[in-house]
Design a protein around this motif. Structure first.
Motif, PDB file in Angstrom:
ATOM      1  N   ASN A  77       0.899  -1.015   0.113  1.00 24.99           N
ATOM      2  CA  ASN A  77      -0.185   0.369  -0.125  1.00 24.99           C
ATOM      3  C   ASN A  77       1.010   1.470   0.347  1.00 24.99           C
ATOM      4  O   ASN A  77       0.405   1.888  -0.839  1.00 24.99           O
ATOM      5  N   LEU A  78       1.827   1.221   0.955  1.00 26.54           N
ATOM      6  CA  LEU A  78       2.841   2.556   0.867  1.00 26.54           C
ATOM      7  C   LEU A  78       3.110   2.679  -0.476  1.00 26.54           C
ATOM      8  O   LEU A  78       3.536   3.579  -0.905  1.00 26.54           O
ATOM      9  N   MET A 137       4.939   1.435   8.099  1.00 25.27           N
ATOM     10  CA  MET A 137       3.740   0.202   7.232  1.00 25.27           C
ATOM     11  C   MET A 137       5.469  -0.324   6.413  1.00 25.27           C
ATOM     12  O   MET A 137       6.377  -1.804   6.041  1.00 25.27           O
ATOM     13  N   LEU A 138       6.689   0.497   6.935  1.00 23.65           N
ATOM     14  CA  LEU A 138       8.013   0.394   6.542  1.00 23.65           C
ATOM     15  C   LEU A 138       8.325  -0.597   7.828  1.00 23.65           C
ATOM     16  O   LEU A 138       9.776  -2.001   7.070  1.00 23.65           O
ATOM     17  N   MET A 142       4.320  -6.061  13.359  1.00 21.73           N
ATOM     18  CA  MET A 142       2.427  -5.269  12.747  1.00 21.73           C
ATOM     19  C   MET A 142       2.162  -5.606  11.592  1.00 21.73           C
ATOM     20  O   MET A 142       1.701  -4.545  11.320  1.00 21.73           O
ATOM     21  N   ARG A 143       2.139  -6.875  11.586  1.00 15.56           N
ATOM     22  CA  ARG A 143       1.287  -7.336  10.503  1.00 15.56           C
ATOM     23  C   ARG A 143      -0.373  -6.857  10.292  1.00 15.56           C
ATOM     24  O   ARG A 143      -0.496  -6.989  11.234  1.00 15.56           O
ATOM     25  N   GLU A 158      -7.043  -4.871  10.742  1.00 16.27           N
ATOM     26  CA  GLU A 158      -7.479  -5.121   9.353  1.00 16.27           C
ATOM     27  C   GLU A 158      -6.928  -4.235   8.087  1.00 16.27           C
ATOM     28  O   GLU A 158      -6.620  -4.356   6.998  1.00 16.27           O
ATOM     29  N   HIS A 159      -6.839  -3.138   8.785  1.00 15.12           N
ATOM     30  CA  HIS A 159      -5.855  -2.119   7.006  1.00 15.12           C
ATOM     31  C   HIS A 159      -5.236  -0.932   7.542  1.00 15.12           C
ATOM     32  O   HIS A 159      -5.134  -0.611   8.898  1.00 15.12           O
ATOM     33  N   ILE A 160      -4.269  -0.571   6.893  1.00 11.56           N
ATOM     34  CA  ILE A 160      -3.265   0.254   7.376  1.00 11.56           C
ATOM     35  C   ILE A 160      -3.093   1.142   6.494  1.00 11.56           C
ATOM     36  O   ILE A 160      -2.637   0.954   5.293  1.00 11.56           O
TER      37      ILE A 160
END
Length: 300
Positions: A77-78, A137-138, A142-143, A158-160
């Motif tokens: 996503n990033l 995100m990097l 914490m997935r 659920e979503h980042i």
């Protein structure tokens, strides 16, 4: 007197006429400028449209390249966001230069720099969450799918996004957590590994042979299939309680919250069953009353 009033009226009329004439000239100039700018505006709109198409296809290409690698969804996503952001920044800068020919890339960059400072002060919290989202995100931990606990919030990630993280609580509600909160505070990841240690307290009466009781409890826990006996099972006598001697029983099982509830349920059932079969009492709380003087008892 009449001649003076007539002169004053004439001057007022001339001023009004001049004002109207000036407004008309300005409107005509604005209309002519708008007409002259129409081709540039049309080109600018085309550039924006092309930028949108390029950004869309660039994200598809990035997804195709990333799809061949084992990359975390949050990092994917990033990458998508950064690709779209860079393309849009370049496209909008080109469109502004076309619409306003007097603007140069240097002046535009300088203006963006000054504007970025002002916007940064005005939207400090938003940019703080944005940078925290990039760093979250990097990092590897914490997935998406992990169960976490932070500042009293427990749930599944659920979503980042670049501003907030969607945490689905164990009761079903979703909580939008600002990324800065997750970045600046300790986060406990309950499912970082597939197993974690659970524990329960079991009490036996004071007249029980504690070595025998510990052996019965150990075998009871070993009989539970959800327990990983290879990692070890601990049975420690920990406390002289008011009515019992307490054992702390620890074992390893699944790391998900439901796994913990299921294994704890089976362990408690097994301990109760085996202690009953061995004739070992799990006592109720006893209350002993002490009186300073003898209490006379009357016989009927």
């Amino acid at each position: 007197m009449l001649s003076m009033n007539a002169a004053a009226s004439g001057e007022t009329f001339d001023a009004t006429v001049n004002t109207i004439s000036t407004l008309q000239d300005q409107l005509v100039n604005m209309a002519e400028g708008f007409v002259h700018a129409l081709p540039n505006l049309a080109i600018g709109l085309v550039i924006v449209l092309v930028t949108w198409l390029i950004a869309k296809f660039a994200v598809r290409i990035a997804n195709g390249l990333v799809g061949t690698t084992e990359i975390r969804p949050s990092l994917k996503n990033l990458i998508d966001t950064v690709v779209k952001l860079l393309i849009w920044i370049i496209g909008l800068m080109v469109a502004l230069i076309v619409v306003m020919p007097g603007m140069t890339p240097a002046s535009l960059v300088a203006g963006l720099g000054i504007g970025a400072v002002a916007i940064g002060f005005a939207f400090q919290d938003i940019f703080e969450n944005f940078l925290a989202g990039v760093l979250i995100m990097l990092r590897e931990k914490m997935r998406i799918g992990d169960v976490i606990e932070c500042e009293g919030i427990t749930g599944k990630v659920e979503h980042i996004t670049l501003r907030e993280t969607y945490v689905r609580k164990l009761s079903g509600e979703v909580t939008l957590v600002p990324n800065a909160m997750l970045f600046k505070n300790p986060v406990e990841i309950l499912t970082d590994v597939t197993q974690r240690r659970h524990e329960v307290v079991a009490g036996v009466s004071y007249d029980t042979d504690l070595d025998h009781a510990a052996e019965v409890i150990l075998k009871a826990v070993e009989s539970v299939e959800d327990v990983d006996a290879d990692k070890g099972i601990d049975v420690f006598a920990t406390e002289f309680n008011s009515s019992s001697v307490d054992f702390k029983v620890r074992w390893w099982a699944g790391s998900k919250p439901r796994d913990g509830h299921v294994s704890r349920d089976k362990v408690i059932r097994a301990i109760k069953r085996d202690l009953d079969e061995a004739g070992i009492e799990i006592p109720f709380p006893y209350i002993t009353h002490t009186f300073k003087e003898k209490i006379p008892l009357e016989r009927s």
